[in-house]
Design an enzyme around this catalytic site. Sequence first.
Site, PDB file in Angstrom:
ATOM      1  N   CYS A  83      36.219  39.379  13.941  1.00  0.00           N
ATOM      2  CA  CYS A  83      36.618  40.212  12.565  1.00  0.00           C
ATOM      3  C   CYS A  83      35.220  41.049  12.045  1.00  0.00           C
ATOM      4  O   CYS A  83      35.027  41.930  13.104  1.00  0.00           O
ATOM      5  CB  CYS A  83      36.910  39.248  11.420  1.00  0.00           C
ATOM      6  N   HIS A 193      41.436  37.121  14.189  1.00  0.00           N
ATOM      7  CA  HIS A 193      40.829  35.691  14.176  1.00  0.00           C
ATOM      8  C   HIS A 193      41.603  34.621  15.200  1.00  0.00           C
ATOM      9  O   HIS A 193      42.655  34.193  14.851  1.00  0.00           O
ATOM     10  CB  HIS A 193      41.161  35.094  12.728  1.00  0.00           C
ATOM     11  N   GLU A 195      40.652  31.854  15.845  1.00  0.00           N
ATOM     12  CA  GLU A 195      40.900  30.452  15.203  1.00  0.00           C
ATOM     13  C   GLU A 195      42.101  30.330  14.251  1.00  0.00           C
ATOM     14  O   GLU A 195      42.550  29.044  13.999  1.00  0.00           O
ATOM     15  CB  GLU A 195      39.483  29.986  14.517  1.00  0.00           C
TER      16      GLU A 195
END
Length: 213
Positions: A83, A193, A195
Amino acid sequence: MGRPDVVVLNYGSGNVRSVCRALERAGAEVELTEAFDRLLEAQGLVVPGVGAYAACMSALRAVHAPRAIERRLAGGRAVLGICVGLQVMFDGGNEHGSYTEGLGQWPGDVTRLRADVVPHMGWSSVTTHPDSELLAGLGGQRFYFVHSYAAHRDPADLLGPSKTRKPRTSFATHGETFVAAVENGPLCATQFHPEKSGDVGAEVLTRWVRALL
């Protein structure tokens, strides 16, 4: 086969716990720290980031992260930005009429997205570079984004004619086309992202972790 040693840079940015958990699931031995020696020693360094560009750069400088990142890359040691961790790798960022100098690993500036709805918050497909390693076979897959600013020009184009290996840039679109990921030797970064991107994001992190071995 052992678990690679990965450090997640702890400099006050949000979402670091979810990044740590995702990296552990991807097969890494993970430590959250800002200790300079550990930033240099680990097999992999992850630079997460959320929020304002200027605030992230100030916090990075406070823990001497720019010097650690530069030294790692000079030695061919892996760094992954996420990011705003991608955005700070560029020359600089323009936010609210103010320019902040970035790490300058790639040419180009980060500016506000020109779209009807900002921030860009949600799932978007990614057009992958044909020689991408992190995203090979994942073209058209949807990843999770949360951002109002982005790099828009391919850093490979800005470098001009060169015999050196150029960055491999992948793109997404929200109102306009923007940089979704860049792979450049030991330095890789994603605007999305991983994750938070479900199975496809987990695959990206797993590939990065395995490449450390």
